[in-house]
Write a protein that holds these residues in place. Sequence first.
Motif, PDB file in Angstrom:
ATOM      1  N   ASP A   1      20.477  55.486 -64.992  1.00  0.00           N
ATOM      2  CA  ASP A   1      21.700  55.481 -64.180  1.00  0.00           C
ATOM      3  C   ASP A   1      21.395  55.748 -62.711  1.00  0.00           C
ATOM      4  N   GLU A   2      20.502  56.695 -62.441  1.00  0.00           N
ATOM      5  CA  GLU A   2      20.182  57.026 -61.059  1.00  0.00           C
ATOM      6  C   GLU A   2      19.421  55.891 -60.384  1.00  0.00           C
TER       7      GLU A   2
ATOM      8  N   VAL B   1      19.649  52.679 -61.194  1.00  0.00           N
ATOM      9  CA  VAL B   1      20.603  51.584 -60.984  1.00  0.00           C
ATOM     10  C   VAL B   1      21.504  51.873 -59.779  1.00  0.00           C
ATOM     11  N   ARG B   2      21.938  53.115 -59.640  1.00  0.00           N
ATOM     12  CA  ARG B   2      22.762  53.472 -58.473  1.00  0.00           C
ATOM     13  C   ARG B   2      21.984  53.254 -57.176  1.00  0.00           C
ATOM     14  N   THR B   3      20.708  53.605 -57.189  1.00  0.00           N
ATOM     15  CA  THR B   3      19.870  53.403 -56.007  1.00  0.00           C
ATOM     16  C   THR B   3      19.755  51.926 -55.664  1.00  0.00           C
TER      17      THR B   3
ATOM     18  N   GLU C   1      21.843  49.476 -56.541  1.00  0.00           N
ATOM     19  CA  GLU C   1      23.157  48.932 -56.155  1.00  0.00           C
ATOM     20  C   GLU C   1      23.548  49.367 -54.749  1.00  0.00           C
ATOM     21  N   ALA C   2      23.081  50.540 -54.328  1.00  0.00           N
ATOM     22  CA  ALA C   2      23.441  51.039 -53.001  1.00  0.00           C
ATOM     23  C   ALA C   2      22.540  50.506 -51.900  1.00  0.00           C
TER      24      ALA C   2
ATOM     25  N   ARG D   1      20.761  51.978 -47.249  1.00  0.00           N
ATOM     26  CA  ARG D   1      21.793  52.231 -48.259  1.00  0.00           C
ATOM     27  C   ARG D   1      23.177  52.027 -47.696  1.00  0.00           C
TER      28      ARG D   1
END
Length: 313
Positions: free
Chosen positions: A14-15, A17-19, A21-22, A313
Amino acid sequence: MLHLRLNVPADLTDEVVRTLEATVGTAHLAVVPGASRNPAGDLVLCDVAREAGDELLGSLRALGLDRSGAIAVENIDLSLSKRAEKAEAEAPGEGVDAVLWEQLADATHEESTLTVTYVAFLTIATMLAACGVMLDNAILIVGAMAVGPEFGPLAGISTALVQRAPGLVWRSLTALVVGFAAAMLLTAGFGWLLDQLGLFDRAMLEADRPNTAFIWKPDWMSFVVAFLAGVAGTLSLTSAKSGALIGVAISVTTVPAAANAAMAFSYKEYAQTWGSSGQLLANLGGIVLAGVLTLLTQKSLLASVRRRRGPVR
């Protein structure tokens, strides 16, 4: 564009993927749960604009993914995608100007390692150059310069100095010094053998040699040419335009100078030995200085671009 293949532990997915996507400049994100077996976890795929790649890799390493999982990066030669075009347009700077420091460090680490293959290539190149200087044959000199692998350790020294990596500095220096010492020693023996066979003689070394006499008569132009070649060689590494390295290789007289020094020493022509050694040092110094200044300039320019455009980001 770059393609990233990430083996991610499930608790970190999850972390990661968030990185991704951002990060401005990414596209084509895909997550395949449970696909990674070693290490166990998920497979995450993503494309990223080259100019955003270095900062993204830094973020992924900050998450510890290089230790708990794996990060693989490949160059994409062709990507037919509007999303990819949008990602490249949004990323700061230009892809051709971007420097992937991790990729550069990995490439120079491999090229600056003292191996049997490295010494063999350098020795063969020096022997070819010895034939060129004794026969006053410019074609053989050019061929020898193209074969020589010495730019790898020189690039390694430049990269290590900029990145403040003393381990790579010593590794590269070892490959450079030991490699040239072995090549010159073996070339002196090669010259002695051909002398015994009647193929070489002192008169060939003492002749005017209009095509190759410059090899043992260094001047400031030797340094200038080496400096310019060092800039071109460093740019070819950082921009993935490896074809330019061939031009760099045949622009500097490192290998021919080493060959002439070895042959002159074997015939006790010490004036040529010192002259050739000076040519060799001028070329090596010019390339390293050019590499350091080029990398520092690129680092400064990329930092300036990021400051103007804001964080990735």
